[in-house]
Structures are given as structure tokens and as C-alpha cells.
Design a protein around this motif. Structure first.
Motif, mmCIF file in Angstrom:
data_model
loop_
_atom_site.group_PDB
_atom_site.id
_atom_site.type_symbol
_atom_site.label_atom_id
_atom_site.label_comp_id
_atom_site.label_asym_id
_atom_site.label_seq_id
_atom_site.Cartn_x
_atom_site.Cartn_y
_atom_site.Cartn_z
ATOM 1 N N TYR A 157 0.844 -1.197 0.000
ATOM 2 C CA TYR A 157 0.000 0.000 0.000
ATOM 3 C C TYR A 157 0.882 1.251 0.000
ATOM 4 O O TYR A 157 1.814 1.361 0.799
ATOM 5 N N ASN B 109 1.503 7.157 5.131
ATOM 6 C CA ASN B 109 2.267 6.039 5.720
ATOM 7 C C ASN B 109 3.536 6.525 6.402
ATOM 8 O O ASN B 109 4.007 5.907 7.337
ATOM 9 N N CYS C 99 2.007 1.747 8.124
ATOM 10 C CA CYS C 99 1.102 1.507 7.006
ATOM 11 C C CYS C 99 -0.349 1.767 7.427
ATOM 12 O O CYS C 99 -0.815 1.222 8.434
ATOM 13 N N GLN C 100 -1.043 2.599 6.655
ATOM 14 C CA GLN C 100 -2.434 2.926 6.952
ATOM 15 C C GLN C 100 -3.374 1.779 6.578
ATOM 16 O O GLN C 100 -4.525 1.755 6.998
ATOM 17 N N GLU C 101 -2.880 0.810 5.825
ATOM 18 C CA GLU C 101 -3.701 -0.311 5.370
ATOM 19 C C GLU C 101 -3.573 -1.527 6.293
ATOM 20 O O GLU C 101 -4.563 -2.063 6.747
ATOM 21 N N CYS C 102 -2.337 -1.962 6.549
ATOM 22 C CA CYS C 102 -2.152 -3.201 7.326
ATOM 23 C C CYS C 102 -1.576 -2.965 8.716
ATOM 24 O O CYS C 102 -1.492 -3.897 9.515
#
Ligand SMILES: [Zn+2]
Length: 103
Positions: A45, A50, A59-62
Motif C-alpha cells: 500500500y 504512511n 502503514c495505513q492499510e495493514c
């Protein structure tokens, strides 16, 4: 003039690295560094958010967290390995392959 001097310094640094690497028998692979510090080395991502600070990455996703330089180095390593493997068919590396010229 500033642009010229700045690029000259990078060119000279690259030549020094190539010279030393060749002397040590180490291959040099040039990769596109764009977004390497904003991209998660775990899930891929990519977002400006981030990079929380100069030194920290989250990480803003995981949710993966690491030192920002370490995370970027892992991304550069992956791009180098992918561009070095001419027959890489990995979906995850497809975009890297297109951006990573080998000289
Ligand atoms: Zn991630």
C-alpha cells in the motif's frame, strides 16, 4: 548551476559505488526510487500518510510499523531483485519491473 552541481554529485557517487562494487565482484542494479519511502514493504500500500515522520513508517492499510529508512530499503531491495530477474512474472512486482531500468 545548483541543479548541475547536485546531479554531478550523484553521478560521481554512483560512479564510486559502481567502481567499488565491481572491484568486489558485486553487481550494481539501478532501480526507480519513487515512492519507496511511502510504500509498505509488507502489503504494497502506497500513501503519503504512511510516512508519519522522517524516521517512522506506519502503514495505513495493514498497520505494519518500522523505521522509515529500513522499510524503504526493503522496497528498494525487492525492486532490485525483481528487475534483476528478467523473467519475473509476479503480479506484486509487475509495476516495479516497469519502473526499474537496469543499466
Ligand atoms: Zn501495509
Amino acid at each position: 548551476m545548483r541543479w548541475l552541481l547536485g546531479n554531478w554529485a550523484f553521478l560521481q557517487l554512483r560512479q564510486f559505488i559502481a567502481y567499488k562494487a565491481e572491484a568486489a565482484g558485486v553487481p550494481v542494479v539501478l532501480v526507480d526510487p519513487r515512492n519507496s519511502s511511502r510504500t509498505c514493504s509488507v502489503c504494497g500500500y502506497c500513501a503519503k500518510a504512511n510516512r508519519k515522520s522522517q524516521s517512522s513508517f506506519r502503514c495505513q492499510e495493514c498497520g505494519f510499523e518500522a523505521n522509515a529508512d529500513f522499510n524503504a530499503a526493503v522496497n528498494l531491495k525487492a525492486r532490485g531483485e525483481c528487475s534483476d530477474a528478467l523473467l519475473c512474472r509476479s503480479e506484486a512486482h509487475a509495476s516495479n519491473q516497469a519502473q526499474a531500468p537496469v543499466l
